[in-house]
Design a protein around this motif. Structure first.
Motif, mmCIF file in Angstrom:
data_model
loop_
_atom_site.group_PDB
_atom_site.id
_atom_site.type_symbol
_atom_site.label_atom_id
_atom_site.label_comp_id
_atom_site.label_asym_id
_atom_site.label_seq_id
_atom_site.Cartn_x
_atom_site.Cartn_y
_atom_site.Cartn_z
ATOM 1 N N UNK A 137 32.388 41.456 -28.914
ATOM 2 C CA UNK A 137 32.683 40.534 -27.809
ATOM 3 C C UNK A 137 34.166 40.693 -27.464
ATOM 4 N N UNK A 138 34.575 40.291 -26.260
ATOM 5 C CA UNK A 138 35.986 40.419 -25.879
ATOM 6 C C UNK A 138 36.948 39.680 -26.817
ATOM 7 N N UNK A 139 36.482 38.595 -27.436
ATOM 8 C CA UNK A 139 37.348 37.841 -28.349
ATOM 9 C C UNK A 139 37.269 38.340 -29.791
ATOM 10 N N UNK A 140 36.318 39.246 -30.079
ATOM 11 C CA UNK A 140 36.208 39.823 -31.411
ATOM 12 C C UNK A 140 35.510 38.954 -32.432
ATOM 13 N N UNK A 141 34.926 37.838 -32.006
ATOM 14 C CA UNK A 141 34.284 36.943 -32.966
ATOM 15 C C UNK A 141 32.769 37.120 -33.048
ATOM 16 N N UNK A 142 32.207 38.042 -32.245
ATOM 17 C CA UNK A 142 30.767 38.308 -32.261
ATOM 18 C C UNK A 142 30.502 39.777 -31.992
ATOM 19 N N UNK A 143 29.330 40.206 -32.473
ATOM 20 C CA UNK A 143 28.824 41.533 -32.140
ATOM 21 C C UNK A 143 27.448 41.364 -31.517
ATOM 22 N N UNK A 144 27.165 42.150 -30.516
ATOM 23 C CA UNK A 144 25.826 42.209 -29.942
ATOM 24 C C UNK A 144 25.268 43.583 -30.293
ATOM 25 N N UNK A 145 23.945 43.644 -30.576
ATOM 26 C CA UNK A 145 23.344 44.922 -30.944
ATOM 27 C C UNK A 145 21.856 44.899 -30.629
ATOM 28 N N UNK A 146 21.281 46.075 -30.577
ATOM 29 C CA UNK A 146 19.842 46.235 -30.354
ATOM 30 C C UNK A 146 19.133 46.218 -31.706
ATOM 31 N N UNK A 147 18.027 45.477 -31.798
ATOM 32 C CA UNK A 147 17.177 45.444 -32.983
ATOM 33 C C UNK A 147 15.763 45.764 -32.517
ATOM 34 N N UNK A 148 15.142 46.769 -33.097
ATOM 35 C CA UNK A 148 13.814 47.188 -32.635
ATOM 36 C C UNK A 148 12.987 47.680 -33.818
ATOM 37 N N UNK A 149 11.725 47.967 -33.533
ATOM 38 C CA UNK A 149 10.781 48.435 -34.553
ATOM 39 C C UNK A 149 10.308 49.846 -34.237
ATOM 40 N N UNK A 150 10.102 50.609 -35.297
ATOM 41 C CA UNK A 150 9.412 51.879 -35.140
ATOM 42 C C UNK A 150 7.936 51.540 -35.036
ATOM 43 N N UNK A 151 7.302 51.951 -33.977
ATOM 44 C CA UNK A 151 5.883 51.637 -33.797
ATOM 45 C C UNK A 151 5.186 52.826 -33.153
ATOM 46 N N UNK A 152 3.920 52.938 -33.419
ATOM 47 C CA UNK A 152 3.134 54.002 -32.810
ATOM 48 C C UNK A 152 1.945 53.412 -32.075
ATOM 49 N N UNK A 153 1.450 54.144 -31.143
ATOM 50 C CA UNK A 153 0.269 53.748 -30.400
ATOM 51 C C UNK A 153 -0.786 54.821 -30.561
ATOM 52 N N UNK A 154 -2.021 54.401 -30.642
ATOM 53 C CA UNK A 154 -3.129 55.346 -30.738
ATOM 54 C C UNK A 154 -3.971 55.196 -29.483
ATOM 55 N N UNK A 155 -4.235 56.321 -28.826
ATOM 56 C CA UNK A 155 -5.011 56.331 -27.594
ATOM 57 C C UNK A 155 -6.252 57.188 -27.802
#
Length: 85
Positions: A58-76
């Protein structure tokens, strides 16, 4: 202390860098000092089916933003009618 790392952003004061890193297949957000001597794990995700990416200060340095995701697969499936197309 990590196996893989994706460096992302410097803290506003320029003293630390935030990065996504994997250790034993588990991705977490870390920070390190400019010289790399002091590293700190900031998140504690323990599941190898999730990952983090792109931490940014963050501009003030008191927070971080980040991406959190899952490895997932699809079956067709498709119906085969005996003709090739």
């Amino acid at each position: 202390d990590v196996e893989q790392a994706w460096v992302r952003s410097w803290s506003p004061d320029g003293t630390r860098v935030a990065f996504a890193a994997a250790n034993q297949g588990r991705w977490n957000v870390w920070s390190a000092t400019r010289d790399g001597r002091s590293q700190r794990q900031l998140t504690r995700y323990g599941d190898e089916h999730h990952y983090v990416r792109n931490p940014d200060w963050s501009p003030t340095g008191d927070r971080l933003v980040y991406e959190f995701a899952s490895f997932a697969g699809n079956i067709w499936t498709i119906r085969l009618d005996g003709r090739e197309r």
